[in-house]
Design a protein around this motif. Structure first.
Motif, PDB file in Angstrom:
ATOM      1  N   TYR A 161       0.828  -1.204   0.000  1.00 35.77           N
ATOM      2  CA  TYR A 161       0.000   0.000   0.000  1.00 35.77           C
ATOM      3  C   TYR A 161       0.863   1.255   0.000  1.00 35.77           C
ATOM      4  N   GLY A 162       0.272   2.330  -0.455  1.00 34.99           N
ATOM      5  CA  GLY A 162       0.942   3.624  -0.464  1.00 34.99           C
ATOM      6  C   GLY A 162      -0.085   4.733  -0.422  1.00 34.99           C
ATOM      7  N   ASN A 163       0.313   5.850   0.137  1.00 33.63           N
ATOM      8  CA  ASN A 163      -0.586   6.986   0.248  1.00 33.63           C
ATOM      9  C   ASN A 163       0.235   8.266   0.292  1.00 33.63           C
ATOM     10  N   ARG A 164      -0.249   9.308  -0.367  1.00 40.70           N
ATOM     11  CA  ARG A 164       0.369  10.635  -0.284  1.00 40.70           C
ATOM     12  C   ARG A 164      -0.720  11.623   0.111  1.00 40.70           C
ATOM     13  N   ASN A 167       4.074  10.998   3.039  1.00 45.56           N
ATOM     14  CA  ASN A 167       4.101   9.794   2.214  1.00 45.56           C
ATOM     15  C   ASN A 167       4.123   8.579   3.133  1.00 45.56           C
ATOM     16  N   ASP A 168       3.290   7.602   2.845  1.00 44.57           N
ATOM     17  CA  ASP A 168       3.221   6.358   3.604  1.00 44.57           C
ATOM     18  C   ASP A 168       3.298   5.189   2.633  1.00 44.57           C
ATOM     19  N   ILE A 169       4.150   4.214   2.926  1.00 46.56           N
ATOM     20  CA  ILE A 169       4.212   2.992   2.130  1.00 46.56           C
ATOM     21  C   ILE A 169       4.384   1.813   3.081  1.00 46.56           C
ATOM     22  N   SER A 194       6.665  -0.891   7.405  1.00 47.35           N
ATOM     23  CA  SER A 194       6.054   0.371   6.987  1.00 47.35           C
ATOM     24  C   SER A 194       7.089   1.488   7.061  1.00 47.35           C
TER      25      SER A 194
END
Length: 189
Positions: free
Chosen positions: A13-16, A54-56, A78
């Motif tokens: 997963y990833g999120n910005r 940013n999260d991955i 993470s």
């Protein structure tokens, strides 16, 4: 998300996230005179901010058999980073509110001084985790797990150094679950 056989799954997963703010605030303080309505002072503030995060991560979940019973397992890693900038402009001239009892909520915007950066930080955190839910008996399960966590912040905040963090901190946890009914469970940790 990827299935691995019937019992396992891997998820990446990833999120910005980007947040911006532009605030013009008015703070009133003091004691209002009951007869005249006077007595409040005003402080006007002008702030702008920007936060980019940013999260991955990756995690694997599944089941396994041990001692004739089926148990659950999760493991993953993470990483997150956040850049934060905050700016301020001082009011050059601030009016007084006057009679508070006659005030309609409007207030003249003051002239603003030059904008200065008051916060400029970068925060990073990363970790690795695993946990298992052991089925000890039909109504009783034991959860045990842990996370190896690290984080660091660098930069400045209101003129002070904001360089600190912690590396390779192990955070264990355990809990017992007891099913009273299909819809009610007791938990102790």
């Amino acid at each position: 998300e990827q299935k691995l056989g019937a019992d396992w799954q891997v998820t990446v997963y990833g999120n910005r996230t980007l947040n911006k703010s532009d605030m013009r605030l008015l703070y009133l303080s003091g004691t209002v005179d009951r007869d005249t309505g006077e007595g409040l002072g005003a402080f006007a503030a002008n702030y702008q901010g920007r936060a980019a995060q940013n999260d991955i991560g990756v995690r694997a979940t599944g089941t396994y058999r041990l001692f004739g019973r089926e148990h659950d397992l999760i493991a993953g890693a993470s990483y997150a980073s956040q850049d934060f900038a905050f700016y301020s402009s001082s009011a050059l001239d601030t009016a007084t509110p006057g009679n508070f009892f006659d005030w309609d909520g409007t207030f003249p915007e003051p002239a603003w001084g030059p904008r200065s950066q008051v916060v400029d930080t970068r925060t990073k955190q990363w970790g690795y985790y695993t946990a298992t839910r052991l089925s000890l008996a039909d109504p009783l399960r034991l959860i045990v797990g842990g996370r190896l966590a690290s984080w660091e912040r660098s930069g400045t905040s209101y003129g002070a150094s904001a360089d600190y963090g912690d590396r390779n901190r192990f955070l264990p946890y355990a809990g017992l679950l007891f099913d009273l009914t299909p819809h009610h469970t007791l938990y102790a940790s």
